[in-house]
Design an enzyme around this catalytic site. Structure first.
Site, mmCIF file in Angstrom:
data_model
loop_
_atom_site.group_PDB
_atom_site.id
_atom_site.type_symbol
_atom_site.label_atom_id
_atom_site.label_comp_id
_atom_site.label_asym_id
_atom_site.label_seq_id
_atom_site.Cartn_x
_atom_site.Cartn_y
_atom_site.Cartn_z
ATOM 1 N N CYS A 114 0.866 -1.180 0.000
ATOM 2 C CA CYS A 114 0.000 0.000 0.000
ATOM 3 C C CYS A 114 0.901 1.227 0.000
ATOM 4 C CB CYS A 114 -0.881 -0.025 1.243
ATOM 5 S SG CYS A 114 -1.638 1.562 1.633
ATOM 6 N N CYS B 36 -3.237 7.619 -1.728
ATOM 7 C CA CYS B 36 -4.552 7.719 -2.376
ATOM 8 C C CYS B 36 -5.626 8.294 -1.471
ATOM 9 C CB CYS B 36 -5.019 6.344 -2.841
ATOM 10 S SG CYS B 36 -3.701 5.268 -3.358
ATOM 11 N N THR C 217 -4.157 5.071 7.343
ATOM 12 C CA THR C 217 -3.147 4.652 6.372
ATOM 13 C C THR C 217 -2.178 5.785 6.059
ATOM 14 O OG1 THR C 217 -4.623 3.043 5.352
ATOM 15 C CG2 THR C 217 -2.848 3.885 3.973
ATOM 16 N N GLU D 134 -0.514 1.654 9.160
ATOM 17 C CA GLU D 134 -1.680 2.328 9.691
ATOM 18 C C GLU D 134 -1.378 2.725 11.131
ATOM 19 O OE1 GLU D 134 -2.317 -0.316 7.558
ATOM 20 O OE2 GLU D 134 -3.395 0.880 6.082
ATOM 21 N N HIS E 113 -12.732 5.654 -2.930
ATOM 22 C CA HIS E 113 -11.741 4.707 -2.397
ATOM 23 C C HIS E 113 -12.063 3.269 -2.824
ATOM 24 C CE1 HIS E 113 -7.998 4.614 -0.362
ATOM 25 N NE2 HIS E 113 -8.360 3.646 0.447
ATOM 26 N N TYR F 8 -9.302 0.673 -5.043
ATOM 27 C CA TYR F 8 -8.884 -0.714 -4.823
ATOM 28 C C TYR F 8 -8.867 -1.528 -6.120
ATOM 29 C CZ TYR F 8 -8.956 -0.303 0.289
ATOM 30 O OH TYR F 8 -8.693 0.040 1.588
ATOM 31 N N CYS G 153 -4.957 -0.430 -7.027
ATOM 32 C CA CYS G 153 -3.810 -0.803 -6.183
ATOM 33 C C CYS G 153 -3.746 -2.295 -5.892
ATOM 34 C CB CYS G 153 -3.802 0.017 -4.897
ATOM 35 S SG CYS G 153 -4.965 -0.528 -3.632
ATOM 36 N N GLU H 200 -7.169 -5.534 4.749
ATOM 37 C CA GLU H 200 -7.586 -4.230 4.246
ATOM 38 C C GLU H 200 -8.486 -4.380 3.014
ATOM 39 O OE1 GLU H 200 -5.014 -1.529 2.287
ATOM 40 O OE2 GLU H 200 -5.904 0.192 3.277
HETATM 41 FE FE1 SF4 Z 1 -3.244 1.927 0.029
HETATM 42 FE FE2 SF4 Z 1 -4.672 1.047 -2.024
HETATM 43 FE FE3 SF4 Z 1 -5.793 2.663 -0.213
HETATM 44 FE FE4 SF4 Z 1 -3.948 3.548 -1.956
HETATM 45 S S1 SF4 Z 1 -6.001 2.782 -2.431
HETATM 46 S S2 SF4 Z 1 -4.057 4.017 0.201
HETATM 47 S S3 SF4 Z 1 -2.590 1.794 -2.071
HETATM 48 S S4 SF4 Z 1 -5.014 0.577 0.106
HETATM 49 FE FE FE Z 2 -7.181 1.664 2.242
#
Ligand code: SF4
Ligand code: FE
Length: 482
Positions: free
Chosen positions: A99, A103, A190, A256, A291, A295, A298, A446
């Site tokens: 991660c 983001c 995060t 986190e 968000h 996902y 990422c 997560e």
């Molecule tokens: Fe982390 Fe993915 Fe959230 Fe970006 S979108 S902060 S990489 S978990």
């Molecule tokens: Fe996240």
């Protein structure tokens, strides 16, 4: 101007954040061996923006200043921007297998941008202009901003204002001429220790009784009263042992923390919601939507690396020709690309908001995240299947280097003759890191709970499913008119 990766690291070093690990204050978070890999992941968002090859994905033109900015600070101006966002996230997942944290701020900016516009229009407030100034400040200085939404929540059956302890949701404790004072905490934040700023939002729909809990604002992460208590990850202290092999991913990671706001002062120009409870729902819904889209980028990038590691270990184990191995890798790819499909689809099916920015298709973003609550687990299961039991019984690097038993480890843990034992061990540890170690935080749990737990998506899917229209389709075909 855009910062280089090294400038980013130095800029963080200058902050005086209050970070705690194992009960002790960390003097220099940037140099702490447990934190450092996570910093390297965020650094990658700066490094790649410097490379001509990635400029298209990693940077954008600010609609506020016309200048080139990092895409992580961008307000999406088209569905093409939304698609590029997902592609950028896949790229970073591929480069870090972690991660990369930046983001949440991007998603918070975009959710706040359209919500403050709607708020001002309906209520005559002036949050949108203030937010724009703040966004320009972050763009110009190329800052990493942490979006903070999730409160500890206490008794899940009670509203914020009905909790036995009034601090279970972050709230305003004092209204002053020059600003407000807030108290509470945000959980699972995060990347907070690697961020310059934190943008705080409410975590659920509020009613009038929760007015003081309906608050949105931004402050620097080293503001007085902010305390970060670093979250443990499975196998985290391996990073203190000094073995690059045993940690699995010696370069990158995520983190986190529990972030406490102990009477933190927020000046007026950094307040973007202050009691307008009727807008907290749209802020939450939009942030979650963005968000959930994230996902689909990422986790797919991280999945690419896990699939690569699995194919590699089957090469090293000598199993790559077995048809069931090939088929399992096909299945992993199928699942991973299915995640990507929804990430791209909710982006290209996005639409313009009243504020002029673009947001994702909410139904498809929720379908995307719902898939993410399942497929990485199956991909991880198949990786463990192909890697073999040695994944969890492997001796340490120190044993490999031991005078007494090193030659046994070397001899008996060899797979195909052409690959050194240590290379096979590295790849096994890398898979272990993603499926059971520090990176499993990001890739597994997560994936389940981040951006909202599975049931939250099912509620959104149900709201967006338009069953009446679907029933009407049948009625039209069958000439039913009741
Ligand atoms: Fe982390 Fe993915 Fe959230 Fe970006 S979108 S902060 S990489 S978990
Ligand atoms: Fe996240």
């Amino acid at each position: 101007a855009l910062m280089t990766g090294n400038e980013y690291v130095e800029s963080l070093r200058k902050l005086n954040m209050e970070v705690y690990i194992f009960g002790e204050r960390v003097k220099s978070p940037v140099d702490h061996p447990i934190i450092r890999p996570s910093l390297n992941s965020v650094k990658m968002t700066y490094d790649l923006a410097q490379e001509p090859e990635y400029e298209e994905l990693m940077t954008a033109t600010s609609h506020l200043t016309g200048k080139k900015i990092n895409r992580f600070a961008h307000i999406h101006q088209s569905t093409e921007d939304l698609v590029k966002k997902v592609k950028m996230q896949r790229l970073l997942g591929q480069k870090t297998a972690s991660c990369f944290q930046r983001c949440v701020g991007m998603d918070a900016f975009n959710a706040c941008y359209s919500t403050t516009y709607d708020m001002d229009k309906k209520l005559g407030t002036n949050y949108h202009e203030k937010l724009k100034k703040y966004i320009v400040y972050c763009q110009e200085n190329d800052l990493t901003v942490d979006g903070a939404m999730t409160d500890p929540k206490g008794d899940r059956g009670l509203a914020p204002s009905a909790q036995a302890d009034p601090d279970m949701f972050l709230h305003i404790v004092e209204r002053r001429e020059d600003g407000i004072v807030v108290r509470g905490a945000k959980a699972h934040q995060t990347g907070i220790v690697n961020s310059h700023e934190v943008l705080v939002m409410p975590t659920l729909s509020m009613t009038e009784a929760d007015k003081d809990y309906s608050v949105c604002f931004a402050v620097p992460t080293d503001t007085k009263g902010i305390k970060m208590i670093y979250g443990r990850q499975s196998c985290d202290t391996r990073k203190l042992e000094g073995s690059k092999v045993d940690v699995g991913n010696p370069k990158f990671g995520g983190h986190e923390a529990l972030v406490v706001f102990d009477n933190v002062f927020v000046p007026n120009d950094r307040i973007f919601m202050c009691g307008e409870y009727e807008f907290s729902n749209s802020l939450v819904e939009r942030f979650a939507g963005f968000h959930r889209q994230s996902y689909g980028g990422c986790k797919v990038g991280v999945g690419d690396v896990l699939i690569g590691a699995t194919a590699l270990i089957s090469d090293y184990n000598g199993t790559k020709k077995a048809s069931h191995i090939k088929d399992k890798i096909i299945e992993m790819t199928h699942l991973n690309e299915t995640l990507y499909c929804a990430g791209i689809a909710c982006s290209s099916e996005g639409h313009k908001t009243a504020a002029g920015s673009y947001e994702i298709d909410l139904l498809l973003a929720n379908v995307c995240k719902q898939n993410v609550t399942r497929f990485p687990y199956e991909i991880a299961r198949l990786a463990e299947d192909i890697a073999g039991g040695i994944l969890v019984t492997l001796p340490s690097e120190a044993d490999l280097n031991s005078k007494e038993v090193g030659h046994y480890v070397e001899k008996y843990l060899k797979g195909v003759a052409t690959v050194p034992t240590v290379t096979r061990m590295k790849v096994l540890r890398f898979i272990e890191n993603l499926t059971l170690g520090t990176a499993a935080v990001g890739y597994r749990t997560e994936s389940l709970h981040g951006a909202g737990s599975p049931q939250a998506q099912r509620i959104m899917i149900s709201r967006q499913s338009n069953l009446e229209a679907k029933k009407q389709l049948v009625k039209d075909i069958l000439d039913i008119d009741i």
